[in-house]
Scaffold this active site. Structure first.
Site, mmCIF file in Angstrom:
data_model
loop_
_atom_site.group_PDB
_atom_site.id
_atom_site.type_symbol
_atom_site.label_atom_id
_atom_site.label_comp_id
_atom_site.label_asym_id
_atom_site.label_seq_id
_atom_site.Cartn_x
_atom_site.Cartn_y
_atom_site.Cartn_z
ATOM 1 N N ASP A 1 0.828 -1.212 0.000
ATOM 2 C CA ASP A 1 0.000 0.000 0.000
ATOM 3 C C ASP A 1 0.862 1.261 0.000
ATOM 4 O OD1 ASP A 1 -2.417 -1.460 0.221
ATOM 5 O OD2 ASP A 1 -1.950 -1.800 2.339
ATOM 6 N N HIS A 2 2.135 1.103 0.296
ATOM 7 C CA HIS A 2 3.026 2.265 0.407
ATOM 8 C C HIS A 2 4.209 2.023 -0.496
ATOM 9 C CE1 HIS A 2 5.938 5.102 2.103
ATOM 10 N NE2 HIS A 2 4.925 5.726 2.641
#
Lengths: 161, 129
Positions: A33-34
């Site tokens: 997600d990052h």
């Protein structure tokens, strides 16, 4: 989720300095997600990893009798990204150590390249929060953290004695 | 080691810029640490550590910022203000501080206003000269 952001210690000089390593892996959920399609270790987690390296160094210096809490990040400068597959080397050096607090200076490198410079201050919280009560047991140095030192082998390859 | 007040001020200024992340023109002699420079309680320890290092001196705990042990004494505080005995105790522990208007209304919430840049400079001067 286990909130441990270093994998092991490779050097440990009581009361002086410690070196830990952190292997960044795509098996870490949050990297997906990052960021989607561009996984990098979040900079705040690098600060946390340094806080764990330095916090254990500071805690050990007082025989783990103090509750060592991150109180202040005096400096956090990032020079490079931490990418999956990278092995970060976190080196923390004690700058000041007093009954009520301690400061460390830290650097993170990867293959000799500077990734981040992080300085921070820790509070020995029982000595600073006059009037506030904390639990008797040392909630900072729980088993997860103590295992990191338990498995530290000074003579292992790559570690200096 | 003897230093002029200007030299001491300059080093104190540098210390506060590093410890509090403020600009050097904000660090005037009259600036209060908490009110004007945004210091929090943990910063006081950080400032003490840094001053010890940059002036190569030892600063005993509670000597530079001694309010805590006065506030913790029941005889010294009543109705949110320092009692006359408390005020005397604080004054004797902080000879480097200008008490100004504080004596006429010793509200404990205003104690932090007593810690200004000038009082650190005076304290350091007393230590090294």
């Amino acid at each position: 989720m286990r909130w441990i952001w270093i994998d092991k210690f490779v050097e440990f000089e009581s009361g002086k300095r410690a070196v830990a390593i952190k292997n960044i892996s795509l098996a870490e959920e949050h990297l997906h997600d990052h960021f989607p399609g561009y996984p990098v270790m979040p900079a705040p987690l690098m600060i946390e990893a340094m806080a764990q390296t330095g916090g254990i160094l500071v805690g050990e210096a007082r025989d783990f009798q103090e509750k060592v809490i991150l109180a202040k990040v005096s400096k956090a400068v990032f020079h490079k990204l931490g990418l999956p597959g990278d092995q970060l080397r976190l080196e923390a050096t004690i700058d000041s150590l007093a009954p009520e607090a301690a400061t460390i200076e830290g650097t993170i490198t990867c293959n000799g390249d500077l990734v981040a410079e992080i300085s921070m201050m820790f509070s020995h919280v029982d000595k600073n929060m006059a009037g506030l009560e904390f639990p008797e047991e040392n909630f900072v140095f729980n088993d997860n953290f103590m295992n990191l030192l338990k498995f530290y082998k000074p003579n292992e390859a790559g570690a200096s004695s | 080691m003897s230093m002029s007040r200007e030299d001491v001020f300059e080093k104190v200024q540098e210390t506060l810029v590093d410890a509090l992340g403020v600009d050097d023109d904000e660090v005037t002699p009259e600036a209060t640490l908490m009110g004007d420079l945004g210091a929090e309680s943990i910063d006081f320890l950080d400032i003490v550590f840094r001053l010890e290092k940059s002036f190569s001196i030892k600063i005993p705990r509670e000597e530079l910022f001694p309010a805590e042990n006065v506030l913790g004494n029941a005889e010294y505080v009543a109705d949110g203000k320092l009692t006359p005995a408390g005020l005397e105790a604080l004054k004797s522990q902080m000879p480097h501080v200008d008490f100004g208007d504080f004596a006429s209304d010793p509200d404990i919430n205003k104690i932090t206003d007593l810690f200004c840049v000038e009082s650190i400079v005076k304290y350091i001067e007393g230590k090294i000269n």
